[in-house]
Write a protein that holds these residues in place. Structure first.
Motif, mmCIF file in Angstrom:
data_model
loop_
_atom_site.group_PDB
_atom_site.id
_atom_site.type_symbol
_atom_site.label_atom_id
_atom_site.label_comp_id
_atom_site.label_asym_id
_atom_site.label_seq_id
_atom_site.Cartn_x
_atom_site.Cartn_y
_atom_site.Cartn_z
ATOM 1 N N ASN A 95 0.686 -1.273 -0.023
ATOM 2 C CA ASN A 95 -0.003 -0.034 0.021
ATOM 3 C C ASN A 95 0.918 1.526 -0.015
ATOM 4 O O ASN A 95 0.604 2.128 -0.703
ATOM 5 N N PHE A 98 2.934 1.465 -3.589
ATOM 6 C CA PHE A 98 2.185 1.572 -4.762
ATOM 7 C C PHE A 98 2.397 2.653 -5.555
ATOM 8 O O PHE A 98 2.763 2.719 -6.938
ATOM 9 N N GLY A 99 2.468 3.981 -4.933
ATOM 10 C CA GLY A 99 2.756 5.279 -5.774
ATOM 11 C C GLY A 99 4.031 5.282 -6.095
ATOM 12 O O GLY A 99 4.147 5.486 -7.365
ATOM 13 N N ASN A 102 4.605 2.955 -9.069
ATOM 14 C CA ASN A 102 4.132 3.477 -10.438
ATOM 15 C C ASN A 102 4.795 4.712 -10.843
ATOM 16 O O ASN A 102 5.081 4.543 -12.309
ATOM 17 N N ARG A 146 0.658 6.596 3.459
ATOM 18 C CA ARG A 146 0.726 6.373 1.953
ATOM 19 C C ARG A 146 0.809 7.925 1.173
ATOM 20 O O ARG A 146 1.481 7.940 0.108
ATOM 21 N N ARG A 150 4.972 9.800 -0.595
ATOM 22 C CA ARG A 150 5.236 10.127 -1.928
ATOM 23 C C ARG A 150 6.171 11.457 -1.923
ATOM 24 O O ARG A 150 6.508 12.183 -2.817
#
Ligand SMILES: Nc1ncnc2c1ncn2[C@@H]1O[C@H](COP(=O)(O)OP(=O)(O)OP(=O)(O)O)[C@@H](O)[C@H]1O
Ligand SMILES: [Mg+2]
Lengths: 358, 306
Positions: A95, A98-99, A102, A146, A150
């Motif tokens: 989780n 994930f960013g 990507n 989460r 980033r």
């Protein structure tokens, strides 16, 4: 330089105008809280900033760049959703990463950042678990993690604490405040909890029916509400309002006369007009503080609500319901006569027609 | 402790409610319900029983005429014959050819239709493009048009495409006819997934396929099971499309079964017919029994908690 700038944002769903010509500037590193009652468009505004909902008109600038047409992931934002929205099939670690995956960040860097954030939020022991195996507070931490992982410039939080119980909410509130102080990122935080807004915010923006009614520091909002709506909305128990007349330099209501010679009028003084005065229950003094009060008057106690730390006393003043907040130790009973003191300088005056502050 | 055991009983001898409620066991209500269920189950299981015992008897034993009696002399000859040497029209190679045809029809049609329908459902639920509602309405109307209306136009279409009579053509037909109901199934499932999940993925920079494969698809396992079961049993049991859109050498198992049973030459071999019918019914039967639990889970799967 403003970190986020919203210019003339308009949005309608079929016939309903959800956002109306909305303008807002959030400075770099500022903690901005969007406060408003349910359904006033807070989430919608946040979704517009994130690029998840397309506005019908207007622009959004982030760090001086017009991002109105950009993809959500290209805007340099991190977002925490009201319902957490953790990916149910992925472990906490997945989780969080994930960013980054990507975005094609390399493995070692992903690992480093995930460890760092997990340490910060104290969720290391949970990294291998699925969201279903977490408690509400733990899920919330993961959701915040989460967004943080980033390393975005702007964080958008949509009522992140609304699903938690009071104790946990208070705890996470402090954590969020600390995170912000440490990181210094720009923060736009939606809530309808006043305490959250007051304690967290550098500035608060009050929304009503898709419009911003007032922006200002918590002190501004609390002490100098720009209109009756804000005055009523902020503060629990809410402000007492008394209708009356403005005559010369004093406010008159029945036998009550409040001198306003030193009151900081803003819209020029409307001499001799019908006005309304707002007095917060906690600004009324009793007992030995009465000496310092400008005006004193007597009321009869209707009902007493003990709340632990303080006591809420319901009375009537000049025929209108009037609440007074006293200390928790106050010994008052129904039908007692109570001498109260009012300081007109701490009150707010409003035009009765327009509802605007005088 | 005499005190406690005393307090467990009221003065009139009734037990004080405490802990699990005593189950009623053989109450009149239970006897009624289970009795009825048993009778109904027997009613439906009886023909199956007759088929099984008949398929295990030799022809002489069948001619005696007691269809209910268990086989005296068990023989598997009818099953072997049904599988490998029963005659359908001119060929006498049993059901085996039909079985493999059916498998070759079933696997691609199921995979293709479930895959396409799940993508359809995902797009309709999450990427609301212009005209999405119209598209969906048309698709659903498609589910209500009687097949008979579409049969002939499809024959022409397949002929023009050069696929008439081939397995590929039939696979295409099955995929198309499965689309409305499967799309509806997937769309409704994906709509029940909280929208914020989709939004979170977009903020995380996931694109169309990443969201589909990494988030939506793993969550949709229960509904994939349901869709697969619907398709497998539907396609396996199909007779009409099989007859119409394929040639004899490509006939699916159901069509072959019909041809064996209705073959007019020679004596009627009831045992072979029964064995053939059981062989054909085997696949859906096994699927239902093996996946009953999964199926129910999928059917009742509602909101997905994160
Ligand atoms: N997809 C939609 N279609 C139609 N109307 C919508 C849609 N989404 C939101 N609205 C309407 O827009 C208004 C603002 O919604 P929004 O979710 O922004 O409220 P909110 O301020 O976040 O409220 P809450 O505090 O309850 O979360 C509401 O009146 C809502 O009914
Ligand atoms: Mg909201």
């Amino acid at each position: 330089m403003p970190s986020v700038e919203i210019k003339g944002l308009d949005l309608r769903y079929s016939s309903a105008r959800v956002l109306q010509d909305l303008n807002l500037e959030v400075m770099k590193g500022e903690f901005m809280v969007l406060l408003g009652s349910s359904g006033c468009g807070k989430s919608t505004l946040l979704n517009c900033i994130a690029g998840l909902v397309e506005p019908d008109a207007g622009q959004i600038h982030i760090n001086g760049r017009n991002v109105t047409w950009d993809e959500p992931s290209a805007r340099g934002i991190g977002m925490v959703f009201q319902s957490y929205a953790l990916y149910p099939q992925m472990s906490v670690e997945k989780n969080l990463s994930f960013g980054l995956r990507n975005a094609g960040v390399d493995k070692i860097e992903i690992d480093r950042r995930v460890r760092h954030i997990a340490g910060l939020l104290q969720i290391e022991p949970l990294l291998k678990r699925k969201p279903a195996a977490l408690s509400g507070g733990q899920r919330q931490r993961v959701a915040i993690g989460r967004a943080l992982v980033r390393d975005a410039d702007v964080f958008l939080f949509d009522e992140p604490l609304s699903n938690l119980d009071a104790k946990l909410r208070a705890k996470l509130r402090v954590e969020i405040k600390r995170l912000h102080l440490e990181h210094g990122n720009t923060m736009i935080y939606v809530t309808h909890d006043q305490i959250e807004a007051m304690t967290l915010a550098d500035r608060i923006a009050i929304l009503k029916e898709g419009k911003i009614v007032q922006t200002g520091t918590p002190d501004d909002i609390y002490n100098r509400p720009v209109n009756r709506y804000v005055a009523d909305f902020i503060g629990t128990p809410s402000m007492n309002f008394l209708d009356g007349e403005l005559l010369g330099r004093s406010f008159l209501r029945g036998h009550l006369e409040l001198p306003l010679a030193d009151y900081p009028f803003i819209h020029g003084q409307c001499a001799d007009c019908s006005a309304m005065i707002g007095i917060r229950p906690e600004h009324i003094v009793t007992g030995k503080d009465l000496n310092e009060a400008t005006v004193t008057t007597q009321v009869v106690v209707d009902m007493v609500e003990p709340m632990g730390a303080d006591t809420l006393v319901h009375t009537r003043l000049e025929g209108t319901a009037f609440q007074i907040r006293m200390t928790g130790q106050a010994q008052v009973r129904k039908n007692d006569r109570l001498l109260i003191g009012i300081d007109p300088l701490r009150a707010s005056l409003f035009d009765r027609e327009s509802g605007l502050r005088l | 402790m005499p005190d406690k055991s005393m307090s467990d009983w009221c003065s009139d001898g009734q037990r004080v409610p405490d802990g699990p409620r005593p189950s009623s066991g053989f109450s009149r209500r239970n006897v009624m319900i289970y009795g009825t269920l048993l009778v109904i189950a027997l009613y439906y299981l009886f023909p199956l029983y007759v088929m099984i015992v008949t398929s295990l008897k030799g022809m002489p034993e069948i001619r005696i005429g007691n269809i209910f009696s268990p086989p005296v002399d068990i023989t598997f000859q009818p099953w072997v014959k049904a599988w490998s040497s029963a005659c359908t029209g001119l060929d006498c190679d049993g059901l085996s050819r039909g079985f493999w045809n059916s498998v070759r029809i079933l696997i691609p049609s199921t995979i293709l239709s479930v895959a396409i329908a799940s993508i359809n459902g995902y797009v309709l639920a999450n990427w609301r493009f212009r005209g999405a509602d119209l598209f969906f309405t048309i698709l659903i109307i498609g589910a209500f048009i009687p097949y008979q209306v579409m049969i002939y136009p499809l024959v022409i279409l397949l002929r023009e495409m050069g696929l008439y009579g081939s397995l590929t053509g039939l696979v295409l037909v099955h995929t198309v006819f499965g689309m409305p109901i499967l799309t509806l199934l997937f769309r409704n499932y994906f709509t029940s997934v909280p929208e914020e999940l989709f939004r979170a993925a977009r903020v995380d920079g996931a694109g169309f396929w990443q969201i589909y494969f990494q988030i939506m698809l793993p969550m949709s396992l229960p509904i994939i099971v349901v869709a697969t079961i619907l398709q497998v049993t539907g396609i396996w049991n199909d007779f009409l499309f099989g007859v119409i859109y394929t040639k004899p050498e490509n006939y699916p198992m159901t069509v072959q079964l019909n041809n064996i049973v209705n073959s007019v030459r020679g004596v009627k071999e009831y045992n072979v017919n029964m064995a053939a019918a059981l062989l054909t019914a085997g696949v859906p039967l096994i699927i239902y029994i093996a996946s009953g639990k999964l199926f129910m889970r999928g059917i009742t799967a509602g909101a997905v908690k994160g």
